[in-house]
Design an enzyme around this catalytic site. Sequence first.
Site, PDB file in Angstrom:
ATOM      1  N   SER A  73       0.786  -1.238   0.000  1.00 53.36           N
ATOM      2  CA  SER A  73       0.000   0.000   0.000  1.00 53.36           C
ATOM      3  C   SER A  73       0.814   1.282   0.000  1.00 53.36           C
ATOM      4  O   SER A  73       0.239   2.365  -0.087  1.00 53.36           O
ATOM      5  CB  SER A  73      -0.974  -0.001   1.186  1.00 53.36           C
ATOM      6  OG  SER A  73      -2.065  -0.834   0.891  1.00 53.36           O
ATOM      7  N   TYR A 183     -10.686   1.865   5.151  1.00 53.63           N
ATOM      8  CA  TYR A 183      -9.579   1.602   4.222  1.00 53.63           C
ATOM      9  C   TYR A 183     -10.046   0.657   3.116  1.00 53.63           C
ATOM     10  O   TYR A 183     -10.480  -0.464   3.394  1.00 53.63           O
ATOM     11  CB  TYR A 183      -8.436   0.981   5.019  1.00 53.63           C
ATOM     12  CG  TYR A 183      -7.092   0.983   4.366  1.00 53.63           C
ATOM     13  CD1 TYR A 183      -6.282   2.106   4.421  1.00 53.63           C
ATOM     14  CD2 TYR A 183      -6.612  -0.157   3.718  1.00 53.63           C
ATOM     15  CE1 TYR A 183      -5.019   2.103   3.853  1.00 53.63           C
ATOM     16  CE2 TYR A 183      -5.358  -0.171   3.153  1.00 53.63           C
ATOM     17  CZ  TYR A 183      -4.563   0.960   3.214  1.00 53.63           C
ATOM     18  OH  TYR A 183      -3.314   0.951   2.647  1.00 53.63           O
ATOM     19  N   SER A 184      -9.973   1.095   1.866  1.00 53.42           N
ATOM     20  CA  SER A 184     -10.480   0.286   0.761  1.00 53.42           C
ATOM     21  C   SER A 184      -9.577   0.395  -0.453  1.00 53.42           C
ATOM     22  O   SER A 184      -9.370   1.489  -0.996  1.00 53.42           O
ATOM     23  CB  SER A 184     -11.898   0.730   0.380  1.00 53.42           C
ATOM     24  OG  SER A 184     -12.359   0.046  -0.763  1.00 53.42           O
ATOM     25  N   ASN A 185      -9.051  -0.740  -0.888  1.00 54.31           N
ATOM     26  CA  ASN A 185      -8.213  -0.752  -2.086  1.00 54.31           C
ATOM     27  C   ASN A 185      -8.981  -0.319  -3.325  1.00 54.31           C
ATOM     28  O   ASN A 185      -8.391   0.185  -4.284  1.00 54.31           O
ATOM     29  CB  ASN A 185      -7.628  -2.153  -2.287  1.00 54.31           C
ATOM     30  CG  ASN A 185      -6.542  -2.471  -1.280  1.00 54.31           C
ATOM     31  OD1 ASN A 185      -5.619  -1.688  -1.084  1.00 54.31           O
ATOM     32  ND2 ASN A 185      -6.653  -3.604  -0.622  1.00 54.31           N
ATOM     33  N   GLY A 326       3.069  -0.916   3.663  1.00 51.59           N
ATOM     34  CA  GLY A 326       2.340  -1.805   2.780  1.00 51.59           C
ATOM     35  C   GLY A 326       2.803  -3.222   2.932  1.00 51.59           C
ATOM     36  O   GLY A 326       4.005  -3.500   2.874  1.00 51.59           O
TER      37      GLY A 326
END
Length: 387
Positions: A73, A183-185, A326
């Site tokens: 991330s 939190y969202s990809n 990440g």
Amino acid sequence: MSITTRTTTEALDAAGRDRPELRKMIEEIVESGFTGVTLRVHDERDEWVGSAGVAELGGTAKPPINGHVRIGSNTKTFTATLVLQLVAEGKIGLDTPVVGYLPEFGLDERITVRMLLQHTSGVFNFTGEVYDDGTIVYGIPVPYGTTGKEWVDNRFRTYRPQELVELALSRPARFEPGTGWSYSNTNYVLARLVIEKVTGRSLAEEMQRRILGPLGLSGTVVPDTSPEIPEPHAHAYYRYEDAGRQKTIDITRHNPSWVSTGGDMISTTQDLHTFISALNGGQLLPTELLAEMRTPHPTGIPNMDYGLGVFVVTTDDGGTVISHNGGTVGSAAEMYSTPDGSKTLTAALTWVADADMAIATAFHDARQRLVNEVFCGGQAEPAQPTD
């Protein structure tokens, strides 16, 4: 002569610049369960870099001092920087509804570009939405949770960004746009598609043209669907159950499109230092947009807020650290900087991952120890999401 050219303890000692406390720390981190750790620190005592553990299971060589690693991330900070550069040029509006750029998805008209970068859109996270009661709902096979073997069997599959977005939008939103933080990809896959729509070029091309090339980040790659990772690098591993038997495999090579722009990039500790120092030093964004990027939005995590692609950490002594980290399967990268970019910590870690995320506690402890030593004088440091 830069200390980055020296790759052994003996050379560091000869230079009189070794940091026994840092070397001892990374050795203890390996003892806690990691296969390898590389640490790079830039501070008032010059630059220090060292590694501990092994580059490969069964081997004796240490992880390469400036080896390549999947940075997970940390990709979000690069992507957010690129978006904000386009904002500076008037090509993207920070508070413009995303649906105007990507009408094909039928997005909620209240979702803005800012909400994507800030994780306040409420859009479902395709790599796993964690709800308040502890329930986790997965969108695709992932290497953690209950779908480990399925991820192994599909680890060379290609997912296209549009496919991931459509899957996410087929699931209920976490909350109304702008009313919470999660939190969202998926947010960053949408950001990638916005970049590509307004520039007419691929994310990889724009990243090279605007950030990697100008900063000389020759060790940083936007892999898209390629499973390859440049040499040199330490290896990442995965342990899973198959027909009642435990298997451990090398998963250094895998198609990273399963996490896409949420966390697919490859870099080195040297390049991460150069990038985060340049970003905070004002080399990549106008002053007003750098300030926007680092304006903290509450996350519900103690002493840990989120800006636009960066965490804004408040230390116990009242200081501020700008960071991201990440973790992907079996490897992770850490990236921390003072607000002026003068002091940085970057690190790469590798381990044997599993579906139960058995390394999670050791991972948090390792981060806490490293950051405390460099920035906080031994004071507590809160956890961050790692995917």
